[in-house]
Write an enzyme that holds these catalytic residues in place. Structure first.
Site, PDB file in Angstrom:
ATOM      1  N   TYR A  59       0.789  -1.283   0.050  1.00  0.00           N
ATOM      2  CA  TYR A  59      -0.022  -0.077  -0.139  1.00  0.00           C
ATOM      3  C   TYR A  59       0.856   1.353   0.086  1.00  0.00           C
ATOM      4  O   TYR A  59       0.246   2.307  -0.066  1.00  0.00           O
ATOM      5  CB  TYR A  59      -0.950   0.044   1.142  1.00  0.00           C
ATOM      6  CG  TYR A  59      -1.816  -1.154   1.367  1.00  0.00           C
ATOM      7  CD1 TYR A  59      -2.708  -1.179   0.233  1.00  0.00           C
ATOM      8  CD2 TYR A  59      -1.908  -2.204   2.041  1.00  0.00           C
ATOM      9  CE1 TYR A  59      -3.737  -2.247   0.296  1.00  0.00           C
ATOM     10  CE2 TYR A  59      -2.794  -3.109   2.006  1.00  0.00           C
ATOM     11  CZ  TYR A  59      -3.668  -3.130   1.189  1.00  0.00           C
ATOM     12  OH  TYR A  59      -4.712  -4.308   1.079  1.00  0.00           O
ATOM     13  N   HIS A  73      -4.634   6.211  -0.859  1.00  0.00           N
ATOM     14  CA  HIS A  73      -5.233   5.901   0.258  1.00  0.00           C
ATOM     15  C   HIS A  73      -4.066   6.278   1.280  1.00  0.00           C
ATOM     16  O   HIS A  73      -4.392   6.140   2.739  1.00  0.00           O
ATOM     17  CB  HIS A  73      -5.826   4.744   0.367  1.00  0.00           C
ATOM     18  CG  HIS A  73      -6.969   4.575   0.881  1.00  0.00           C
ATOM     19  ND1 HIS A  73      -8.049   5.744   1.052  1.00  0.00           N
ATOM     20  CD2 HIS A  73      -7.922   3.732   1.269  1.00  0.00           C
ATOM     21  CE1 HIS A  73      -9.086   5.620   1.619  1.00  0.00           C
ATOM     22  NE2 HIS A  73      -9.080   4.044   1.922  1.00  0.00           N
ATOM     23  N   ASN A  88     -10.401   0.927   7.525  1.00  0.00           N
ATOM     24  CA  ASN A  88     -11.811   1.128   8.123  1.00  0.00           C
ATOM     25  C   ASN A  88     -11.834   0.813   9.305  1.00  0.00           C
ATOM     26  O   ASN A  88     -13.111   0.984   9.940  1.00  0.00           O
ATOM     27  CB  ASN A  88     -12.591  -0.037   7.229  1.00  0.00           C
ATOM     28  CG  ASN A  88     -12.846   0.216   5.694  1.00  0.00           C
ATOM     29  OD1 ASN A  88     -12.247   1.293   5.323  1.00  0.00           O
ATOM     30  ND2 ASN A  88     -13.361  -0.679   5.167  1.00  0.00           N
ATOM     31  N   ASP A 120      -6.522  11.161   3.098  1.00  0.00           N
ATOM     32  CA  ASP A 120      -6.689  11.425   1.485  1.00  0.00           C
ATOM     33  C   ASP A 120      -8.046  11.783   1.404  1.00  0.00           C
ATOM     34  O   ASP A 120      -9.173  11.326   2.329  1.00  0.00           O
ATOM     35  CB  ASP A 120      -6.335  10.120   0.781  1.00  0.00           C
ATOM     36  CG  ASP A 120      -7.265   8.901   1.313  1.00  0.00           C
ATOM     37  OD1 ASP A 120      -8.296   8.650   0.441  1.00  0.00           O
ATOM     38  OD2 ASP A 120      -7.142   8.463   2.328  1.00  0.00           O
ATOM     39  N   ASN A 152     -14.471   6.169   4.657  1.00  0.00           N
ATOM     40  CA  ASN A 152     -14.625   5.041   5.936  1.00  0.00           C
ATOM     41  C   ASN A 152     -13.495   5.135   7.071  1.00  0.00           C
ATOM     42  O   ASN A 152     -13.922   4.826   8.138  1.00  0.00           O
ATOM     43  CB  ASN A 152     -14.631   3.793   5.260  1.00  0.00           C
ATOM     44  CG  ASN A 152     -15.659   3.399   4.332  1.00  0.00           C
ATOM     45  OD1 ASN A 152     -16.534   4.148   4.418  1.00  0.00           O
ATOM     46  ND2 ASN A 152     -15.436   2.870   3.174  1.00  0.00           N
TER      47      ASN A 152
END
Length: 190
Positions: free
Chosen positions: A14, A19, A68, A93, A114
């Site tokens: 990631y 994100h 989340n 973000d 989220n």
């Protein structure tokens, strides 16, 4: 004590995704404040470091709970260290803001994010400052998750790094006690 939270997802896959600009900003902020390396905190399932700014202890947090569930880490740190919501600032973000644009607000809704929704839910309040780093508008041919988890192309790396630096400018102003209210700045107008 103040708590700065950079949102992202753990794991090298990631790194440098849209994100994860909150993690990128947290890393840059830690470097600017001469903080030691981030260390795992089992209690909050976060990576933490700290620094002193204007005689105030500042915790910098990168939740390792996946986006989340970011509220788990934030609420645990707030509870354990008795940090009130007005002393928590979140950097994350925002796909509804153009790339190269950064917005700071003293409070507000979670919007469509989220991670922020979970933090608001777990803290029981949306009354905390936030800095949103624009990651641009999702192309119509991509799903939302596909877009936010995509790596920014080489041609955007400088722009995204400059946007994270601008986000850190906002955070440092807040840490110094400057009242910035609702502000928008762009990389080109620094």
């Amino acid at each position: 004590m103040k708590l700065i939270v950079g949102l992202g997802n753990p794991g090298v896959e990631y790194r440098d995704t849209y994100h994860n600009v909150g993690f990128n900003a947290a890393d840059l902020l830690a470097s600017r404040l001469s903080a030691v390396a981030f260390l795992p905190d089992r209690r909050s399932n976060s990576l933490l470091t700290d620094a002193i700014v204007a005689r105030d202890k500042v915790l910098i947090c990168k939740p390792q709970t996946y986006m989340n569930l970011s509220g788990d880490a934030v609420s645990e740190l707030a509870r354990y260290f008795k940090i009130s919501t007005e002393n928590i600032l979140v950097v994350y973000d925002d796909i509804d803001i153009a790339k190269g644009t950064v917005r700071a607000r003293t409070d507000g809704s979670a919007g469509t994010h989220n991670g922020m929704r979970d933090i608001v839910c777990k803290l029981g309040s949306s009354s905390f400052p936030r800095v949103r780093v624009g990651t641009g508008f999702r192309p119509p041919y991509m799903g939302l998750a596909e877009y936010v988890l995509s790596h920014f192309p080489q041609s955007e790396r400088g722009l995204m790094a400059d946007a994270c630096a601008l986000a850190c400018d906002f955070v440092e102003e807040w840490l110094r006690g400057e009242k910035w209210g609702d502000l928008t700045r762009t990389v080109n107008s620094k």
